[in-house]
Design an enzyme around this catalytic site. Sequence first.
Site, PDB file in Angstrom:
ATOM      1  N   LYS A  23       5.455   2.507  -2.845  1.00 33.05           N
ATOM      2  CA  LYS A  23       5.276   3.775  -3.411  1.00 33.05           C
ATOM      3  C   LYS A  23       5.363   3.771  -4.835  1.00 33.05           C
ATOM      4  O   LYS A  23       6.308   2.805  -5.195  1.00 33.05           O
ATOM      5  CB  LYS A  23       6.365   4.611  -2.514  1.00 33.05           C
ATOM      6  CG  LYS A  23       6.067   6.096  -2.438  1.00 33.05           C
ATOM      7  CD  LYS A  23       4.916   6.138  -1.352  1.00 33.05           C
ATOM      8  CE  LYS A  23       4.735   7.838  -1.079  1.00 33.05           C
ATOM      9  NZ  LYS A  23       3.549   7.946   0.073  1.00 33.05           N
ATOM     10  N   LYS A  26       0.874  -1.243   0.043  1.00 31.15           N
ATOM     11  CA  LYS A  26      -0.193   0.076  -0.202  1.00 31.15           C
ATOM     12  C   LYS A  26       0.907   1.351   0.107  1.00 31.15           C
ATOM     13  O   LYS A  26       1.754   1.197   0.793  1.00 31.15           O
ATOM     14  CB  LYS A  26      -0.995  -0.047   1.335  1.00 31.15           C
ATOM     15  CG  LYS A  26      -1.984   0.967   1.230  1.00 31.15           C
ATOM     16  CD  LYS A  26      -3.088   0.694   0.390  1.00 31.15           C
ATOM     17  CE  LYS A  26      -4.147   1.673   0.298  1.00 31.15           C
ATOM     18  NZ  LYS A  26      -3.629   3.055  -0.646  1.00 31.15           N
ATOM     19  N   SER A  82      -7.268   5.169   3.815  1.00 29.57           N
ATOM     20  CA  SER A  82      -7.314   4.470   2.751  1.00 29.57           C
ATOM     21  C   SER A  82      -7.848   3.069   2.956  1.00 29.57           C
ATOM     22  O   SER A  82      -8.315   2.294   1.797  1.00 29.57           O
ATOM     23  CB  SER A  82      -5.756   4.533   2.017  1.00 29.57           C
ATOM     24  OG  SER A  82      -5.743   5.874   1.335  1.00 29.57           O
TER      25      SER A  82
END
Length: 424
Positions: free
Chosen positions: A114, A78, A357
Amino acid sequence: MAVTEVRPKPASEDALSVALTQLRAAGRELGLADDLIEYLSRPQRVLSVNFPVKMDDGRLRMFAGYRVQHNFARGPAKGGIRFHPSVTMDEVIALAMWMTWKCAVVDIPYGGAKGGVVVDTKALSLSELERLTRRFATEISLLIGPEKDIPAPDMYTNPQIMAWIMDTYSMHQGYSIPAVVTGKPLEIGGSLGRSAATGRGAVDVLDEYARTKGIRLQGAAAVVQGFGNVGGAAARFLHDLGLKVIGVGDITGALYHEQGLDIPAMLEHRDRYGSIEGYEGGEPISNEELLALPCDVLVPAALENQLTGANADDVKAKIILEGANGPTTPEADEIFRDKGIVVLPDILANAGGVTVSYFEWVQGLERFLWDEEEVNRRLRQKMTRALHEVMEVAEREDVTYRQAAYYLALGRVADAVRIRGIYP
């Protein structure tokens, strides 16, 4: 056919060196084996892409981009995607690593990832930006997916860009997959409360810390470096708590007002003009002066490595609330510890964004929307619980909050690695 290329600009400081220094120091202090520290110091996957985008005038421009997956031990990867001229592979690796620790500190079932593209979005038209986004999404589509790697907004990306990524991925699969990204518009499966979550979560941490320590925030002075999505939201919530936000800065400059800036008016100006440039409600100062203002709370919410060994002695804040990723170097941390300045670290303080999120991802998988009150309640619960766990470790081990947050995160990731074992 003319082809031009956009290459990364070198970063002023090496974010990866900072991330590795923090990891290795905490790993040794925690007693982790050297081979496990070495394992955690390396990303599991790194994808580097170079891709063409057709400009409005018919030219092709080449762009460089990256997607890094640091660790999967606790769940799918994530992490956000940033569009910025200074993006480098090392920076993206560092940010992915910080995401792993951040998710572990707040105890959500993700590993860190990322992404980034080397681009100045201000130099692109909206149609060029869409074509760049969709092409980059296609390039990284072999890595991302709702059960594998879920991107989100970061610097100079936003809900519209997430919508383009979701649509591109969905078109490749042949059906709509809203859970492939978070930070989407509400109309296509986004979550209420997501846009302000990082700033809100940081201020939730500060509020709970102050309550626990008996610190009065009403009338306290705050300084915010960065006035984008994170800094702007943090400034608003600080203002709502009754703090005087005496200094604010963004990429165009900084402003100071001893009695407190009018944050709602500044946000309105920013939303209308894109920055605080031209706002007349404060005294112009430099970024160096901004960071050195006497205050109770300093919120660095801009780029990495803003507080360094070169300027840490000038900082006069009592509490540093890290809204950005990696704003403080290890040298600055040492100085702040010696000066008695409390640092509420990034992997705790700015985890509100990835927390909501996570909530959005769960809602997407369940096809069920929570109301904003529920989202904010769950966010505060997650953030304050993590704060108390960090404070408990810090008190027990007699270490800083950053060290305690790393102990907590590394312990959880290391446990997951041990329990799962090493394949084959």
